[in-house]
Design a protein around this motif. Structure first.
Motif, PDB file in Angstrom:
ATOM      1  N   THR A 106       0.823  -1.213   0.000  1.00 34.31           N
ATOM      2  CA  THR A 106       0.000   0.000   0.000  1.00 34.31           C
ATOM      3  C   THR A 106       0.855   1.260   0.000  1.00 34.31           C
ATOM      4  O   THR A 106       0.558   2.223  -0.700  1.00 34.31           O
ATOM      5  CB  THR A 106      -0.942   0.009   1.228  1.00 34.31           C
ATOM      6  N   VAL A 107       1.916   1.258   0.791  1.00 33.65           N
ATOM      7  CA  VAL A 107       2.841   2.393   0.865  1.00 33.65           C
ATOM      8  C   VAL A 107       4.260   1.843   0.801  1.00 33.65           C
ATOM      9  O   VAL A 107       4.575   0.845   1.461  1.00 33.65           O
ATOM     10  CB  VAL A 107       2.652   3.200   2.176  1.00 33.65           C
ATOM     11  N   VAL A 108       5.115   2.492   0.007  1.00 32.71           N
ATOM     12  CA  VAL A 108       6.515   2.085  -0.109  1.00 32.71           C
ATOM     13  C   VAL A 108       7.389   3.285   0.246  1.00 32.71           C
ATOM     14  O   VAL A 108       7.266   4.355  -0.360  1.00 32.71           O
ATOM     15  CB  VAL A 108       6.847   1.596  -1.537  1.00 32.71           C
ATOM     16  N   VAL A 109       8.248   3.089   1.245  1.00 36.40           N
ATOM     17  CA  VAL A 109       9.142   4.153   1.698  1.00 36.40           C
ATOM     18  C   VAL A 109      10.580   3.731   1.385  1.00 36.40           C
ATOM     19  O   VAL A 109      11.102   2.785   1.987  1.00 36.40           O
ATOM     20  CB  VAL A 109       8.979   4.412   3.214  1.00 36.40           C
ATOM     21  N   PRO A 110      11.231   4.430   0.436  1.00 38.55           N
ATOM     22  CA  PRO A 110      12.609   4.064   0.101  1.00 38.55           C
ATOM     23  C   PRO A 110      13.609   4.628   1.115  1.00 38.55           C
ATOM     24  O   PRO A 110      13.370   5.673   1.724  1.00 38.55           O
ATOM     25  CB  PRO A 110      12.810   4.711  -1.269  1.00 38.55           C
ATOM     26  N   HIS A 111      14.697   3.901   1.281  1.00 36.49           N
ATOM     27  CA  HIS A 111      15.764   4.315   2.193  1.00 36.49           C
ATOM     28  C   HIS A 111      17.103   4.123   1.493  1.00 36.49           C
ATOM     29  O   HIS A 111      17.298   3.165   0.760  1.00 36.49           O
ATOM     30  CB  HIS A 111      15.764   3.446   3.457  1.00 36.49           C
ATOM     31  N   TYR A 112      18.000   5.056   1.763  1.00 37.02           N
ATOM     32  CA  TYR A 112      19.386   4.936   1.327  1.00 37.02           C
ATOM     33  C   TYR A 112      20.248   4.884   2.572  1.00 37.02           C
ATOM     34  O   TYR A 112      20.301   5.853   3.342  1.00 37.02           O
ATOM     35  CB  TYR A 112      19.787   6.134   0.449  1.00 37.02           C
ATOM     36  N   ARG A 113      20.877   3.734   2.810  1.00 39.92           N
ATOM     37  CA  ARG A 113      21.755   3.538   3.970  1.00 39.92           C
ATOM     38  C   ARG A 113      21.092   3.986   5.277  1.00 39.92           C
ATOM     39  O   ARG A 113      21.677   4.705   6.075  1.00 39.92           O
ATOM     40  CB  ARG A 113      23.084   4.237   3.761  1.00 39.92           C
ATOM     41  N   GLY A 114      19.835   3.591   5.433  1.00 40.53           N
ATOM     42  CA  GLY A 114      19.098   3.869   6.662  1.00 40.53           C
ATOM     43  C   GLY A 114      18.400   5.209   6.717  1.00 40.53           C
ATOM     44  O   GLY A 114      17.625   5.476   7.638  1.00 40.53           O
ATOM     45  N   GLN A 115      18.637   6.071   5.742  1.00 41.67           N
ATOM     46  CA  GLN A 115      18.010   7.392   5.720  1.00 41.67           C
ATOM     47  C   GLN A 115      16.792   7.363   4.794  1.00 41.67           C
ATOM     48  O   GLN A 115      16.904   6.954   3.633  1.00 41.67           O
ATOM     49  CB  GLN A 115      19.010   8.436   5.230  1.00 41.67           C
ATOM     50  N   GLN A 116      15.642   7.800   5.318  1.00 42.06           N
ATOM     51  CA  GLN A 116      14.437   7.822   4.497  1.00 42.06           C
ATOM     52  C   GLN A 116      14.603   8.806   3.356  1.00 42.06           C
ATOM     53  O   GLN A 116      15.131   9.896   3.526  1.00 42.06           O
ATOM     54  CB  GLN A 116      13.216   8.208   5.327  1.00 42.06           C
ATOM     55  N   ILE A 157      17.393   0.967  -1.085  1.00 43.48           N
ATOM     56  CA  ILE A 157      17.884   1.162  -2.454  1.00 43.48           C
ATOM     57  C   ILE A 157      19.249   1.825  -2.372  1.00 43.48           C
ATOM     58  O   ILE A 157      19.437   2.790  -1.640  1.00 43.48           O
ATOM     59  CB  ILE A 157      16.922   2.047  -3.278  1.00 43.48           C
ATOM     60  N   ASP A 158      20.200   1.336  -3.154  1.00 42.68           N
ATOM     61  CA  ASP A 158      21.544   1.912  -3.162  1.00 42.68           C
ATOM     62  C   ASP A 158      21.615   3.047  -4.189  1.00 42.68           C
ATOM     63  O   ASP A 158      22.148   2.886  -5.281  1.00 42.68           O
ATOM     64  CB  ASP A 158      22.572   0.829  -3.473  1.00 42.68           C
ATOM     65  N   VAL A 163      18.250  10.854  -1.443  1.00 44.19           N
ATOM     66  CA  VAL A 163      18.379  11.748  -0.286  1.00 44.19           C
ATOM     67  C   VAL A 163      19.185  13.013  -0.575  1.00 44.19           C
ATOM     68  O   VAL A 163      19.380  13.837   0.313  1.00 44.19           O
ATOM     69  CB  VAL A 163      19.004  10.999   0.920  1.00 44.19           C
ATOM     70  N   THR A 164      19.646  13.194  -1.799  1.00 45.24           N
ATOM     71  CA  THR A 164      20.477  14.344  -2.138  1.00 45.24           C
ATOM     72  C   THR A 164      19.602  15.440  -2.736  1.00 45.24           C
ATOM     73  O   THR A 164      19.417  15.528  -3.944  1.00 45.24           O
ATOM     74  CB  THR A 164      21.602  13.947  -3.115  1.00 45.24           C
TER      75      THR A 164
END
Length: 186
Positions: A106-116, A157-158, A163-164
């Motif tokens: 239903t909801v997908v929250v991407p993270h890069y190295r632990g940061q949302q 996700i790598d 996050v930039t």
């Protein structure tokens, strides 16, 4: 009705922090590697094969107002990936990964190295909650609502592009450096 989610690119903000940091133009119009910040974002969406809807103005001043405007304008979508227009390093494959995961969650929250990061994906079931958003808090309340029912999928996700963001002149310089480094490594 489209079978894939639509990417809502948020481009209605005033960019006040960027201007206050010494910027001479709106941050989305700032030059980055021969193009504008916003053009890089739109190019990534187009390369992903997903549809894009750009929100350039909304009834209110807040990010939540822009999200609601974009969702309401694309009400027939299968879902939405909410992507701020100031993430010029986002990779097309990252957008595809969020879209693919949204087919099962239903909801997908991407993270890069632990940061949302962004884009956060929302399925069709979220329409009512997203369309009623207002103010400057974004869609955090919608994520929290679905997290309580275990309907949120946290996707690692790598991709530093998740996050930039570009909020200041210094951020733009950092993004330019990262962009050049990525080109040189390719």
């Amino acid at each position: 009705m489209p079978s894939q989610p639509i990417v809502i690119v948020l481009a209605a903000g005033k960019g006040q922090r960027y201007l206050a940091s010494g910027g001479t133009t709106h941050k989305l119009a700032a030059s980055l590697a021969g193009s504008t910040v916003l053009a890089h974002v739109v190019s990534a969406v187009e390369a992903s094969g997903l549809q894009v809807h750009i929100v350039k103005s909304a009834a209110g001043d807040g990010i939540a107002d822009s999200i609601a405007a974009g969702v309401c304008a694309t009400a027939d979508a299968a879902g939405w990936l909410i992507l701020p227009g100031d993430l010029p390093l986002i990779q097309p494959e990252s957008l595809r990964q969020v879209a693919d995961a949204l087919a099962r969650h239903t909801v997908v929250v991407p993270h890069y190295r632990g940061q949302q990061g962004h884009p956060v994906g929302f399925g069709k079931a979220c329409f009512d909650a997203l369309s009623r958003l207002s103010g400057d808090v974004g869609a955090k309340s919608v994520i929290q609502k679905y997290r309580l029912t275990d309907e949120v999928f946290d996707l690692s996700i790598d991709d530093q592009g998740l996050v930039t963001d570009v909020d200041t002149v210094e951020d733009l310089s950092r993004a330019e450096d990262l962009f050049v480094r990525a080109i040189n490594q390719a």
